[in-house]
Write a protein that holds these residues in place. Structure first.
Motif, mmCIF file in Angstrom:
data_model
loop_
_atom_site.group_PDB
_atom_site.id
_atom_site.type_symbol
_atom_site.label_atom_id
_atom_site.label_comp_id
_atom_site.label_asym_id
_atom_site.label_seq_id
_atom_site.Cartn_x
_atom_site.Cartn_y
_atom_site.Cartn_z
ATOM 1 N N ASP A 1 36.897 44.231 37.539
ATOM 2 C CA ASP A 1 37.887 44.502 36.495
ATOM 3 C C ASP A 1 38.466 43.173 36.032
ATOM 4 O O ASP A 1 39.439 42.675 36.587
ATOM 5 C CB ASP A 1 38.992 45.414 37.017
ATOM 6 N N PRO A 2 37.879 42.562 34.991
ATOM 7 C CA PRO A 2 38.346 41.246 34.535
ATOM 8 C C PRO A 2 39.752 41.271 33.946
ATOM 9 O O PRO A 2 40.354 40.224 33.738
ATOM 10 C CB PRO A 2 37.313 40.853 33.474
ATOM 11 N N SER A 3 40.305 42.467 33.690
ATOM 12 C CA SER A 3 41.650 42.547 33.114
ATOM 13 C C SER A 3 42.740 42.417 34.175
ATOM 14 O O SER A 3 43.921 42.239 33.834
ATOM 15 C CB SER A 3 41.839 43.881 32.379
ATOM 16 N N LYS B 1 37.542 34.266 36.865
ATOM 17 C CA LYS B 1 37.079 35.484 36.226
ATOM 18 C C LYS B 1 36.022 35.187 35.178
ATOM 19 O O LYS B 1 35.899 34.063 34.669
ATOM 20 C CB LYS B 1 38.229 36.248 35.605
ATOM 21 N N ASP B 2 35.216 36.208 34.879
ATOM 22 C CA ASP B 2 34.280 36.164 33.764
ATOM 23 C C ASP B 2 34.269 37.553 33.142
ATOM 24 O O ASP B 2 35.151 38.373 33.422
ATOM 25 C CB ASP B 2 32.887 35.694 34.211
ATOM 26 N N ASN B 3 33.283 37.841 32.321
ATOM 27 C CA ASN B 3 33.253 39.134 31.639
ATOM 28 C C ASN B 3 33.004 40.300 32.586
ATOM 29 O O ASN B 3 33.246 41.457 32.224
ATOM 30 C CB ASN B 3 32.182 39.124 30.545
ATOM 31 N N ASP B 4 32.491 39.999 33.778
ATOM 32 C CA ASP B 4 32.149 41.069 34.724
ATOM 33 C C ASP B 4 33.288 41.422 35.673
ATOM 34 O O ASP B 4 33.325 42.522 36.221
ATOM 35 C CB ASP B 4 30.930 40.669 35.556
#
Length: 265
Positions: free
Chosen positions: A91-93, A65-68
């Protein structure tokens, strides 16, 4: 579309930037892909670029994952470790366990090609996801073709067995049951003793170690309850008889087999 290389446990995953994943995919007048089209898509992803689809699969390792967003590789045929796809989801969450089963809805973004850790070439479909949900083995590998609620209970000396439901799949048959010990002593019911009789043919338990289905406890203390699944080979979607051998540590109790006549409508 930018790309970056991320190393997973058993190979190289190509991941794409999620400018597209964070937005609504371009409208497409074509209907969502059929199961037959999805099978063909794995061989020629570019021909289905822009088409919407829903697929199941098993992650290869843990997502990156990254910020995007998040990015992962999965097998749509996890039994044969084939039909590899790369998924990007904006959805990085979203947290997904390593090697879990997932349901993905999204749009085909053509073919990816990458070099794995051994220097070989890995190819497959690239998917821009609009929805990613954690799933399970039954939905991803052996989806239910027919489900029958049974809810039959038998009891002897306070030892109670309930057949909750039966699921017929192409590759297996799943029996859901609950066992409760309200008797006088330890109670034992072993899944490997279970037998099914259908159209004159007898079937024994077919263990499925990959599925991770809950298993019933073999031995129950007084007051205990257990629920689980017993797997059998794929059966005809027709009536059958289920026989379960059981035992009590109280030698004065003679427990007959729990025999259930299962109807299928």
């Amino acid at each position: 579309m930018k790309r970056k290389t991320l190393t997973l446990l058993v190979g190289l995953v190509m991941v794409f930037g999620l400018a597209a994943c964070g937005s609504t995919p371009a409208e497409n007048d074509q209907p969502p892909m059929t199961a037959e089209e999805i099978q063909k898509m794995h061989a020629d992803p570019d021909s289905y670029k822009g088409r919407e689809l829903t697929i199941y699969g098993k992650l290869l390792g843990a997502p990156e994952k990254d910020n995007d967003g998040i990015y992962f590789q999965m097998y749509c045929d996890p039994v044969n470790y084939s039909q590899s796809v790369i998924v990007g989801y904006g959805d990085p969450s979203l947290a997904l366990p390593a090697d879990c089963y997932v349901k993905v809805t999204g749009t085909v973004d053509g073919k990816f090609e990458a070099e794995n850790m051994l220097g070989g070439t890995v190819t497959g479909a690239q998917i821009i996801a609009t929805s990613v949900e954690e799933s399970n083995y039954a939905d991803a590998v052996a989806p239910t073709l027919k489900s029958t609620d049974v809810n039959q209970t038998q009891e002897q000396f306070g030892y109670r067995v309930t057949i909750q439901k039966v699921e017929f799949a192409e590759k297996e048959t799943r029996i859901y049951l609950c066992v409760t010990n309200n008797g006088s002593d330890k109670f034992s019911l072993y899944s490997f003793d279970a037998k099914i009789l259908q159209n004159g043919t007898q079937y024994s338990e077919a263990m499925n170690y990959d599925a991770g289905y809950p298993e019933i406890e073999d031995e129950l203390l007084v007051g205990a309850t257990t629920e689980g699944v017993i797997c059998f080979p794929a059966l005809e979607q027709a009536p059958f008889q289920l026989s379960l051998e059981a035992y009590s540590n109280n030698w004065q109790e003679t427990i007959e087999p729990f025999i259930f006549d299962i109807t299928v409508e």
